[in-house]
Design a protein around this motif. Structure first.
Motif, PDB file in Angstrom:
ATOM      1  N   VAL A   1       3.310   5.952  -2.907  1.00 10.01           N
ATOM      2  CA  VAL A   1       4.481   6.714  -3.372  1.00 10.01           C
ATOM      3  C   VAL A   1       4.295   7.147  -4.815  1.00 10.01           C
ATOM      4  O   VAL A   1       4.649   8.270  -5.198  1.00 10.01           O
ATOM      5  CB  VAL A   1       5.761   5.858  -3.213  1.00 10.01           C
ATOM      6  N   VAL A   2       3.693   6.279  -5.625  1.00  9.50           N
ATOM      7  CA  VAL A   2       3.515   6.584  -7.039  1.00  9.50           C
ATOM      8  C   VAL A   2       2.297   7.465  -7.279  1.00  9.50           C
ATOM      9  O   VAL A   2       2.306   8.356  -8.145  1.00  9.50           O
ATOM     10  CB  VAL A   2       3.402   5.280  -7.852  1.00  9.50           C
ATOM     11  N   THR A   3       1.229   7.252  -6.496  1.00  9.32           N
ATOM     12  CA  THR A   3      -0.039   7.940  -6.765  1.00  9.32           C
ATOM     13  C   THR A   3      -0.233   9.217  -5.956  1.00  9.32           C
ATOM     14  O   THR A   3      -1.182   9.967  -6.239  1.00  9.32           O
ATOM     15  CB  THR A   3      -1.204   6.984  -6.477  1.00  9.32           C
ATOM     16  N   ALA A   4       0.597   9.481  -4.958  1.00 10.79           N
ATOM     17  CA  ALA A   4       0.411  10.686  -4.144  1.00 10.79           C
ATOM     18  C   ALA A   4       0.720  11.932  -4.963  1.00 10.79           C
ATOM     19  O   ALA A   4       1.712  11.984  -5.699  1.00 10.79           O
ATOM     20  CB  ALA A   4       1.301  10.636  -2.904  1.00 10.79           C
ATOM     21  N   ARG A   5      -0.142  12.959  -4.837  1.00 14.10           N
ATOM     22  CA  ARG A   5       0.045  14.199  -5.583  1.00 14.10           C
ATOM     23  C   ARG A   5       1.068  15.121  -4.924  1.00 14.10           C
ATOM     24  O   ARG A   5       1.739  15.893  -5.604  1.00 14.10           O
ATOM     25  CB  ARG A   5      -1.298  14.931  -5.716  1.00 14.10           C
TER      26      ARG A   5
ATOM     27  N   ILE B   1       0.839  -1.211   0.000  1.00 13.22           N
ATOM     28  CA  ILE B   1       0.000   0.000   0.000  1.00 13.22           C
ATOM     29  C   ILE B   1       0.871   1.256   0.000  1.00 13.22           C
ATOM     30  O   ILE B   1       0.599   2.228  -0.724  1.00 13.22           O
ATOM     31  CB  ILE B   1      -0.950  -0.027   1.213  1.00 13.22           C
ATOM     32  N   ALA B   2       1.935   1.258   0.806  1.00  8.32           N
ATOM     33  CA  ALA B   2       2.819   2.423   0.855  1.00  8.32           C
ATOM     34  C   ALA B   2       3.526   2.638  -0.478  1.00  8.32           C
ATOM     35  O   ALA B   2       3.701   3.785  -0.928  1.00  8.32           O
ATOM     36  CB  ALA B   2       3.840   2.251   1.978  1.00  8.32           C
ATOM     37  N   ALA B   3       3.941   1.553  -1.140  1.00  4.71           N
ATOM     38  CA  ALA B   3       4.600   1.690  -2.442  1.00  4.71           C
ATOM     39  C   ALA B   3       3.642   2.259  -3.488  1.00  4.71           C
ATOM     40  O   ALA B   3       4.033   3.089  -4.318  1.00  4.71           O
ATOM     41  CB  ALA B   3       5.135   0.331  -2.895  1.00  4.71           C
ATOM     42  N   LEU B   4       2.380   1.839  -3.440  1.00 10.52           N
ATOM     43  CA  LEU B   4       1.388   2.397  -4.367  1.00 10.52           C
ATOM     44  C   LEU B   4       1.148   3.885  -4.098  1.00 10.52           C
ATOM     45  O   LEU B   4       0.996   4.675  -5.031  1.00 10.52           O
ATOM     46  CB  LEU B   4       0.080   1.615  -4.264  1.00 10.52           C
TER      47      LEU B   4
ATOM     48  N   ALA C   1       4.543  11.734  -0.734  1.00 15.94           N
ATOM     49  CA  ALA C   1       5.149  10.586  -1.413  1.00 15.94           C
ATOM     50  C   ALA C   1       6.448  10.162  -0.728  1.00 15.94           C
ATOM     51  O   ALA C   1       6.712   8.963  -0.553  1.00 15.94           O
ATOM     52  CB  ALA C   1       5.409  10.925  -2.875  1.00 15.94           C
ATOM     53  N   ALA C   2       7.266  11.131  -0.313  1.00 13.58           N
ATOM     54  CA  ALA C   2       8.505  10.808   0.392  1.00 13.58           C
ATOM     55  C   ALA C   2       8.232  10.160   1.740  1.00 13.58           C
ATOM     56  O   ALA C   2       8.924   9.215   2.146  1.00 13.58           O
ATOM     57  CB  ALA C   2       9.350  12.068   0.565  1.00 13.58           C
ATOM     58  N   LEU C   3       7.210  10.618   2.446  1.00 10.79           N
ATOM     59  CA  LEU C   3       6.855  10.013   3.734  1.00 10.79           C
ATOM     60  C   LEU C   3       6.327   8.594   3.551  1.00 10.79           C
ATOM     61  O   LEU C   3       6.624   7.700   4.360  1.00 10.79           O
ATOM     62  CB  LEU C   3       5.818  10.880   4.441  1.00 10.79           C
TER      63      LEU C   3
END
Length: 213
Positions: free
Chosen positions: A22-26, A17-20, A31-33
């Motif tokens: 990272v890619v989808t966060a605006r 979920i965290a990896a997804l 995304a870095a967090l």
């Protein structure tokens, strides 16, 4: 289900979920967090697999150093997110192809590892420890790969320094070598000038001098 198995599935789900995210966060900071969270989850998985050295290195190097640098860069540099997203869909097919190739390569490596999995652990390696065993493998069997990785990292450091010290028109640049070689006479210059009086200059101009008290 054992508690260790439950922890493995829980940390695996958090990692995915965290990896997804990272890619989808605006937001780049978010995304870095999320990337920090994914690193912690991967470190927990390494710990469950009894790879304590890799787990600690992942936390210290990536979370403690690399991610802090990423956060500073993202928060201090004014990034135009709208401009970065303009060509997203144009490069999406190429990115999808590269991602599929990487997934296939990782699947091939993992599948080969599962086929050659040996459950019989030698009695000698049980008393050595993970860190010492890893060091023996790096400096004996994988010494050339280790040296190549070190050269690649050295080239990356030199390239980063070269890009930082390049001359740009919008940034004030100075030469470090010239700053080191500078002397006191290059900074301060003593000029000898004649003394002038206010009364003398006023009389020459034809106006009465102001009497100072």
């Amino acid at each position: 289900m054992e508690f260790k198995t439950f922890l493995f599935y829980a940390f695996s789900a958090i990692l995915v979920i965290a990896a997804l995210r990272v890619v989808t966060a605006r937001n780049p900071v978010h995304a870095a967090l999320f990337l920090v969270l994914s690193f912690f989850s991967a470190a927990a998985l390494w710990m469950l697999l009894k790879a304590e050295f890799l787990s600690i290195v992942l936390v210290l190097v990536y979370v403690g150093a690399v991610m802090v640098l990423f956060l500073f860069v993202v928060m201090m540099v004014d990034i135009d997110i709208g401009k970065m997203r303009e060509g997203f869909w144009n490069h999406a097919p190429l990115a999808a192809i590269v991602g599929a190739i990487i997934v296939l390569e990782m699947a091939a490596v993992l599948f080969r590892g599962f086929l050659t999995l040996d459950t019989d652990v030698p009695a000698a390696s049980a008393n050595i420890g993970n860190t010492k065993e890893l060091g023996k493998l790096i400096y004996t069997e994988y010494v050339y790969a280790f040296e190549i990785a070190a050269i690649v990292l050295l080239v990356a450091i030199v390239a980063a320094v070269a890009l930082t010290l390049r001359r740009r028109k919008d940034v004030k640049y100075f030469s470090p070598s010239d700053a080191v070689k500078v002397k006191s006479k290059d900074r301060v210059r003593i000029v000898s000038m004649k003394a002038e009086s206010n009364r003398t200059s006023a009389q020459q101009a034809g106006t009465p001098a102001v009497k100072q008290k």
